[in-house]
Design a protein around this motif. Structure first.
Motif, mmCIF file in Angstrom:
data_model
loop_
_atom_site.group_PDB
_atom_site.id
_atom_site.type_symbol
_atom_site.label_atom_id
_atom_site.label_comp_id
_atom_site.label_asym_id
_atom_site.label_seq_id
_atom_site.Cartn_x
_atom_site.Cartn_y
_atom_site.Cartn_z
ATOM 1 N N TYR A 1 -67.029 63.946 37.965
ATOM 2 C CA TYR A 1 -66.051 64.435 37.646
ATOM 3 C C TYR A 1 -66.202 64.064 36.012
ATOM 4 C CZ TYR A 1 -63.839 63.773 42.207
ATOM 5 O OH TYR A 1 -63.778 64.041 43.663
ATOM 6 N N PHE B 1 -64.265 64.214 32.184
ATOM 7 C CA PHE B 1 -62.888 63.639 31.363
ATOM 8 C C PHE B 1 -63.065 63.695 30.070
ATOM 9 C CE2 PHE B 1 -61.213 61.980 35.453
ATOM 10 C CZ PHE B 1 -62.212 61.471 35.864
ATOM 11 N N TYR C 1 -61.126 61.763 26.671
ATOM 12 C CA TYR C 1 -59.833 60.683 26.514
ATOM 13 C C TYR C 1 -59.641 60.864 24.993
ATOM 14 C CZ TYR C 1 -59.655 58.542 31.112
ATOM 15 O OH TYR C 1 -59.432 58.324 32.385
ATOM 16 N N LEU D 1 -55.506 60.172 28.638
ATOM 17 C CA LEU D 1 -56.330 61.347 29.320
ATOM 18 C C LEU D 1 -56.004 62.436 28.828
ATOM 19 C CD1 LEU D 1 -58.311 62.073 31.493
ATOM 20 C CD2 LEU D 1 -56.114 62.041 32.962
ATOM 21 N N ARG E 1 -59.095 66.781 32.618
ATOM 22 C CA ARG E 1 -60.223 66.545 33.682
ATOM 23 C C ARG E 1 -60.848 67.513 34.285
ATOM 24 N NH1 ARG E 1 -55.140 65.058 35.585
ATOM 25 N NH2 ARG E 1 -54.721 66.213 37.511
ATOM 26 N N GLU F 1 -63.232 68.768 37.684
ATOM 27 C CA GLU F 1 -64.249 68.552 38.876
ATOM 28 C C GLU F 1 -65.361 69.110 38.862
ATOM 29 O OE1 GLU F 1 -59.829 68.507 40.546
ATOM 30 O OE2 GLU F 1 -61.032 69.217 38.648
ATOM 31 N N PHE G 1 -63.223 60.742 23.183
ATOM 32 C CA PHE G 1 -64.304 60.138 24.334
ATOM 33 C C PHE G 1 -64.557 61.289 25.272
ATOM 34 C CE2 PHE G 1 -65.133 56.234 22.232
ATOM 35 C CZ PHE G 1 -64.140 55.761 21.674
ATOM 36 N N LYS H 1 -67.648 60.519 35.644
ATOM 37 C CA LYS H 1 -67.562 59.647 36.938
ATOM 38 C C LYS H 1 -68.302 60.114 38.142
ATOM 39 C CE LYS H 1 -63.896 58.732 39.767
ATOM 40 N NZ LYS H 1 -64.422 58.408 40.905
ATOM 41 N N LEU I 1 -66.521 54.551 35.179
ATOM 42 C CA LEU I 1 -66.475 55.743 34.135
ATOM 43 C C LEU I 1 -67.693 55.407 33.170
ATOM 44 C CD1 LEU I 1 -62.883 56.363 33.214
ATOM 45 C CD2 LEU I 1 -64.351 57.937 33.950
ATOM 46 N N PHE J 1 -68.815 56.171 29.455
ATOM 47 C CA PHE J 1 -68.160 56.802 28.234
ATOM 48 C C PHE J 1 -69.139 57.082 27.099
ATOM 49 C CE2 PHE J 1 -63.573 56.440 28.550
ATOM 50 C CZ PHE J 1 -63.455 55.440 29.380
ATOM 51 N N GLY J 2 -68.935 58.184 26.619
ATOM 52 C CA GLY J 2 -69.893 58.522 25.183
ATOM 53 C C GLY J 2 -69.260 57.633 24.086
ATOM 54 N N TYR K 1 -61.762 46.876 30.650
ATOM 55 C CA TYR K 1 -62.963 47.423 29.875
ATOM 56 C C TYR K 1 -62.973 46.696 28.768
ATOM 57 C CZ TYR K 1 -63.431 51.900 32.744
ATOM 58 O OH TYR K 1 -63.709 52.605 33.730
ATOM 59 N N GLY L 1 -68.010 52.759 22.155
ATOM 60 C CA GLY L 1 -67.331 53.444 23.586
ATOM 61 C C GLY L 1 -66.781 52.114 24.357
ATOM 62 N N LEU L 2 -66.415 52.603 25.389
ATOM 63 C CA LEU L 2 -65.759 51.401 26.438
ATOM 64 C C LEU L 2 -66.812 51.191 27.391
ATOM 65 C CD1 LEU L 2 -63.369 52.871 25.171
ATOM 66 C CD2 LEU L 2 -62.083 52.129 27.498
ATOM 67 N N TRP M 1 -57.460 60.079 41.058
ATOM 68 C CA TRP M 1 -58.885 59.620 40.998
ATOM 69 C C TRP M 1 -59.255 59.384 39.460
ATOM 70 C CZ3 TRP M 1 -60.668 63.998 38.474
ATOM 71 C CH2 TRP M 1 -60.151 65.174 38.982
ATOM 72 N N GLN N 1 -58.849 57.527 35.766
ATOM 73 C CA GLN N 1 -58.029 56.254 35.506
ATOM 74 C C GLN N 1 -57.372 56.329 34.235
ATOM 75 O OE1 GLN N 1 -61.359 53.696 34.782
ATOM 76 N NE2 GLN N 1 -62.285 54.282 36.679
ATOM 77 N N TYR N 2 -56.117 55.501 34.268
ATOM 78 C CA TYR N 2 -55.036 55.426 33.246
ATOM 79 C C TYR N 2 -54.997 54.178 32.554
ATOM 80 C CZ TYR N 2 -53.336 60.229 35.108
ATOM 81 O OH TYR N 2 -53.393 61.221 35.465
#
Lengths: 114, 114
Positions: free
Chosen positions: A33, A35, A37, A47, A50, A52, A91, A95, A102, A104-105, B36, B43-44, B101, B103-104
């Motif tokens: 997946y 995303f 953010y 968010l 997203r 898939e 970002f 996933k 997750l 992240f960049g 995180y 990033g995270l 699926w 994340q928040y």
């Protein structure tokens, strides 16, 4: 290991114009997946959109849309009709299916000029 | 609707002091929970995640620990803070059992170790 690369540390756009933020990722998985953010000055991660990996259709959320190029492992975010409130760090994240993690960049700082 | 709370919002602690950051989620049951850390301008990084009460997985060995005493409560702790523990700490939730699926994230805690 999976990696996410955002090659644009900073971008700027005029209000009401369109901007595209780039993201590439590296994976050998087929189930995953992606995303985008947004992190405004308040620093809460929000968010935006997203996607898939099994879906061929690009995701869209109002003024935000993605260009998902699976073969090229590219996942860019297009913001149309940019607004002052769009100014933030953006970002890209990946996933793997079945994973909790997750990745992240490093982010792209977007400035919106009035 | 689901909400996620973190406190405190800001914390300044001396080196060697203990730490306790709390995260709670409302409006969902048996969520997956995550801690995180975001260093300045980066990033995270996933620190810990939990798929149930008492179940903690660590992603990065370090000076921190996590606990999940209740279904919707996640705590990040340290016995003795280091200068390198400074950063922005974000809690997040997801609930794959309910089809969530992605994340928040919560509002975050800014920790400065002096």
């Amino acid at each position: 290991a999976q990696t996410v690369t955002q090659s644009q540390p900073e971008m700027s756009v005029q209000e009401a114009e369109t901007v595209t933020l780039s993201c590439t990722y590296d994976t050998s998985e087929s189930d995953y997946y992606l995303f985008w953010y947004k992190q405004p000055p308040s620093r809460q991660m929000i968010l935006v959109i997203r996607q898939e990996a099994y879906k061929q259709q690009n995701a869209t959320e109002n003024r935000f849309s993605v260009n998902f190029q699976k073969a090229a492992k590219s996942f860019s975010l297009k913001i149309s009709d940019s607004q002052l409130g769009d100014a933030a760090m953006y970002f890209c994240a990946y996933k793997k299916g079945g994973s909790e993690k997750l990745v992240f960049g490093k982010g792209t700082k977007l400035t919106v000029n009035p | 609707s689901q909400t996620i709370h973190q406190w405190p919002a800001t914390l300044v602690q001396p080196v060697g002091s203990p730490l306790s950051l709390e995260c709670t989620v409302e409006g969902t049951s048996n969520p997956n929970l995550y801690w995180y850390r975001q260093a300045a301008g980066r990033g995270l990084q996933l620190l810990f995640y939990s798929v149930g009460i008492g179940q903690i997985s660590s992603e990065v060995p370090q000076n921190l620990s996590a606990s999940r005493p209740q279904d919707r409560q996640f705590i990040l702790s340290s016995k003795k803070l280091l200068l390198s523990d400074s950063g922005f700490y974000l809690c997040a939730w997801s609930n794959m059992g309910q089809g969530t699926w992605e994340q928040y994230f919560g509002p975050g805690t800014r920790l400065t170790v002096t």
